[in-house]
Design an enzyme around this catalytic site. Structure first.
Site, PDB file in Angstrom:
ATOM      1  N   TYR A  80       0.795  -1.235   0.000  1.00  7.46           N
ATOM      2  CA  TYR A  80       0.000   0.000   0.000  1.00  7.46           C
ATOM      3  C   TYR A  80       0.826   1.283   0.000  1.00  7.46           C
ATOM      4  O   TYR A  80       0.299   2.352  -0.296  1.00  7.46           O
ATOM      5  CB  TYR A  80      -0.944   0.018   1.209  1.00  7.46           C
ATOM      6  CG  TYR A  80      -2.039  -1.007   1.127  1.00  7.46           C
ATOM      7  CD1 TYR A  80      -3.150  -0.806   0.300  1.00  7.46           C
ATOM      8  CD2 TYR A  80      -1.984  -2.184   1.850  1.00  7.46           C
ATOM      9  CE1 TYR A  80      -4.158  -1.747   0.201  1.00  7.46           C
ATOM     10  CE2 TYR A  80      -2.985  -3.137   1.771  1.00  7.46           C
ATOM     11  CZ  TYR A  80      -4.070  -2.919   0.952  1.00  7.46           C
ATOM     12  OH  TYR A  80      -5.061  -3.863   0.858  1.00  7.46           O
ATOM     13  N   LEU A  81       2.093   1.199   0.365  1.00  9.80           N
ATOM     14  CA  LEU A  81       2.913   2.410   0.480  1.00  9.80           C
ATOM     15  C   LEU A  81       3.782   2.583  -0.756  1.00  9.80           C
ATOM     16  O   LEU A  81       4.576   1.698  -1.085  1.00  9.80           O
ATOM     17  CB  LEU A  81       3.801   2.327   1.729  1.00  9.80           C
ATOM     18  CG  LEU A  81       3.062   2.196   3.064  1.00  9.80           C
ATOM     19  CD1 LEU A  81       4.056   2.052   4.205  1.00  9.80           C
ATOM     20  CD2 LEU A  81       2.149   3.383   3.302  1.00  9.80           C
TER      21      LEU A  81
END
Length: 586
Positions: A544-545
Site C-alpha cells: 500500500y505504500l
C-alpha cells in the site's frame, strides 16, 4: 525501441546527460495499452511436494490406550495433526471437528469402525518423533546442510526461471504447497479441514504455443494446457477448502510485476489531484433524493476516511462471515448521538479480511450520522446496511469519476499520504540512525493501524523481550564499568600530566560513547518491538505504500536503504530505488 535508442545515443554524443537511468525497462512507453500481454512464454512447470514417507515402525499411534497401526493415507493425515499438537489450533473445537471429519474420509472401513472419538486418539509419540526430527535438522553437519542447499539451488536453476519475451524472469513460488491442515485466520469455520495433495491432473499450464510445453511427471498428465497471453500466471489450480484458484506467478522483482506496481502507485497519485473534487461530490450526494446515491456517498466516505475495504460479494457458507464496507449489516454498527464527549459517533464491530476483527469508534459528520439512521430504519440486525449498493456499482461510479479508479485505490492513496505526513512530523533531523528508523516504523505503524493490519503477538514474544532486556541490563553494567574506568583515567591523568595518560582518557571516552550508542540502539529496538507486537507492518509496506516515499526519506536523511527493505524487497522495488529523489512528493 530502436528509434528511441538511436535518439538517446545521438543526444549522449552531443554531451547531454539523463536525469534518471533505469537498470531495467520497467516503465515502457505504453507498451501494453490494453493490459499486459506477452508474446512468448516458456517454463518448466511446477515442483510437486515429495510423496509421503511412512513413519518408522518404532513410532506408534495409540487409540484408547492401545497401539494401532494406521493405513498409509490415514497415517499421513494423522501426522498433520501430530505436528501441530502443541499449537493452540488443536485445542479449538471447530478445528478438531473439521479435522476428524476429513480424517475419517481417508480411513479404511475397519479404521472408521474403531476410531470414533478424537479424544481417545494419542498422537504424543508421533509428535515427539517430529520434534526430534526438527532438532536433528538443526544439528546437521556443515556438509549435510550444503547438500540440501545445493539441491535447492539445482531446483531453482531448473524450475525457478522462465523466459518471457526474450527476458529471463525469476518465478516467485514454483513449488506446490504440500498437503496439510487448513488454519485460516481468526475463528475460520473451515479451520482443521484437510488441504489435499495437488496432483498434475489438477494443474493448468499456461505457456506459448510455440514454446516447449512442460512435461508432467511420468504416468500423469496435466488437467489443461492454455496459451493465454492476457494473464501473467504460469500455473494454476483450484484448492479444495474454499474453491479458490491458486497461481504460480512471476517474482515481484520481475519486469512486468514492477510495471504493474508503478502503474498502481501512479493511479493513486492521480487520485491525489482530484480527491478534493470527489470528496465535495460525495458530500453533495449525502443530500440526494435517491437513496442509492446517498448510500453510495456514505460508503465512499467510510472507504476514504477509514480506509475500509469495499467488500466483495460471496456465497453464504463458503467462507468465514467476513464483510467490507459495501456488505456491512445493520448489526455491525451502533449509532451514538454522544459518546465520550464527542457527538455523532459510529461504533463499528465486524470481521474484515482474514477474519480480523475491525473495532472502531469514529465521530462522523452530522449528515452522515442522519443518513445512517435513515438506512437502518425498519431493518433487522441481519439486513444489509447499504441494501442498494454493492462493490460493482461503487466501482462503476468511481470509473466515471476518474479512469482506473476503484475503491482499493483510496486505500493505496490514504496509506501513502499518511506515511508521507507522518514521516514529516516524526523525523527529528538531530536523531541518530536507530532513532530515525524508530520514527519510520512509527509512521508505518500509523498506516497499519489505519488499514487494520493486526496480528496476534508472536508466541516467542515474551521470551525474545526477556532476552533483549538481559542484553540491555548487561550493556548498562558495561557502561557503568566504562564510566568508572574513564573517571579513574581522568584522575590518573591529572596526577601524571603526560601524553600517554591523555591518550588513555581519550580512548576511554570513545569506549563510553560507543557503549552509549549500543545501549541506545538496544533500547530503541525494545521500544520498537513492544509497539509492533500486535501490528503487522509488512502488509502495508509491501502493498500500500508508494516505495518512492521510503526511498526518498532514506536518501534525505542518509539512512541505508537496507535498514528499511531487505534484499527481496529491494529487488521488488528496484524501479523505485532508481527513480526516487530526496524531494519526492507522493
Amino acid at each position: 525501441y530502436f528509434e528511441c535508442l538511436n535518439t538517446s545515443l545521438s543526444l549522449m554524443q552531443q554531451g547531454f546527460k539523463w536525469k534518471h537511468v533505469f537498470r531495467t525497462p520497467l516503465i515502457s512507453c505504453s507498451r501494453y495499452p490494453e493490459g499486459i500481454k506477452w508474446k512468448f512464454l516458456e517454463h518448466k512447470g511446477p515442483v510437486f511436494a515429495p510423496p509421503y514417507e511412512p513413519l518408522p515402525e518404532n513410532v506408534k499411534f495409540y487409540y484408547d490406550g492401545k497401539v494401532m497401526k494406521l493405513s498409509t493415507k490415514a497415517e499421513e493425515v494423522a501426522t498433520f495433526f501430530a505436528k501441530m499438537l502443541d499449537h493452540e489450533y488443536t485445542t479449538k473445537e471447530i478445528f478438531r471437528k473439521n479435522f476428524f471429519k476429513d480424517w475419517r474420509k481417508e480411513m479404511t472401513s475397519e479404521e472408521k469402525s474403531t476410531i470414533t472419538n478424537l479424544s481417545k486418539c494419542d498422537f504424543t509419540h508421533m509428535s515427539q518423533y517430529f520434534k526430534a526430527q526438527s532438532e536433528a535438522r538443526k544439528q546437521m553437519s556443515k556438509e549435510e546442510k550444503q547438500k540440501i542447499k545445493d539441491e535447492n539451488e539445482r531446483l531453482l536453476k531448473e524450475y525457478g526461471y522462465c523466459v518471457m519475451d526474450n527476458h529471463k524472469e525469476r518465478i516467485a513460488n514454483f513449488k506446490i504447497e504440500p498437503p496439510g491442515l487448513f488454519r485460516g485466520r481468526g475463528n475460520h469455520p473451515k479451520m482443521g479441514m484437510l488441504k489435499r495433495r495437488i496432483m498434475p491432473e489438477d494443474i493448468i499450464i499456461n505457456c506459448s504455443k510455440d514454446s516447449k510445453i512442460p512435461a508432467p511427471p511420468p504416468g500423469h498428465k496435466w488437467k489443461e494446457v492454455r496459451h493465454d497471453n492476457k494473464v501473467t500466471w504460469l500455473v494454476s489450480w483450484t484448492e479444495n477448502i474454499q474453491g479458490s484458484i491458486k497461481y504460480i506467478m512471476l517474482n515481484p522483482s520481475s519486469r512486468i510485476k514492477g510495471e504493474k506496481d508503478w502503474q498502481k502507485y501512479e493511479t493513486a497519485r492521480r487520485l491525489k489531484k482530484c480527491v478534493d473534487k470527489i470528496r465535495n461530490q460525495y458530500r453533495e450526494d449525502w443530500k440526494s433524493k435517491e437513496m442509492k446515491v446517498r448510500q453510495r456517498a456514505v460508503a465512499l466516505y467510510f472507504i476514504d476516511k477509514l480506509a475500509l475495504r469495499a467488500g466483495n460479494e460471496k456465497e453464504e457458507g463458503e467462507t468465514a462471515d467476513t464483510v467490507g464496507c459495501c456488505s456491512l449489516r445493520v448489526e455491525h454498527i451502533k449509532l451514538h448521538p454522544e459518546l465520550d464527549g464527542q457527538e455523532y459517533v459510529v461504533e463499528f464491530d465486524f470481521l474484515g479480511k482474514d477474519s480480523i476483527r475491525y473495532y472502531n469508534k469514529v465521530p462522523v459528520e452530522k449528515r452522515v450520522f442522519k443518513n445512517l439512521q435513515l438506512f437502518m430504519e425498519n431493518k433487522q440486525p441481519e439486513d444489509d446496511l447499504f441494501d442498494r449498493l454493492n462493490t460493482s456499482i461503487l466501482n462503476k461510479h468511481l470509473q466515471d469519476l476518474m479512469e482506473g479508479l476503484t475503491a482499493k485505490v483510496f486505500r493505496t492513496y490514504n496509506a501513502s499520504i499518511t506515511l508521507q505526513q507522518q514521516l514529516k512530523e516524526l523525523t527529528n533531523p538531530d536523531d541518530n540512525i536507530p532513532a530515525k528508523i524508530l520514527s519510520y516504523n512509527r509512521a508505518n505503524r500509523a498506516v497499519a493501524i489505519l488499514c487494520n493490519h493486526q496480528r496476534a503477538p508472536p508466541k516467542t514474544f515474551e521470551k525474545s523481550m526477556m532476552n533483549l532486556q538481559s542484553k540491555i541490563d548487561a550493556k548498562k553494567e558495561q557502561l557503568a564499568d566504562a564510566r568508572r574506568e574513564l573517571k579513574s583515567a581522568k584522575a590518573d591523568a591529572k596526577v601524571r600530566r603526560d601524553e600517554k595518560s591523555k591518550k588513555t582518557v581519550e580512548s576511554k571516552k570513545k569506549a563510553v560513547q560507543r557503549i552509549e550508542e549500543q545501549l541506545m540502539k538496544l533500547e530503541v529496538q525494545a521500544t520498537d518491538r513492544e509497539e509492533n507486537k500486535q501490528i503487522a507492518l509488512g502488509t502495508s509496506k509491501l502493498n500500500y505504500l508508494d516505495p518512492r516515499i521510503s526511498v526518498a526519506w532514506c536518501k534525505k536523511w542518509g539512512i541505508p536503504i537496507e535498514k528499511i527493505y531487505n534484499k527481496t524487497q529491494r529487488e521488488k522495488f528496484a524501479w523505485a530505488i532508481d527513480m526516487a529523489e530526496e524531494d519526492y512528493e507522493f
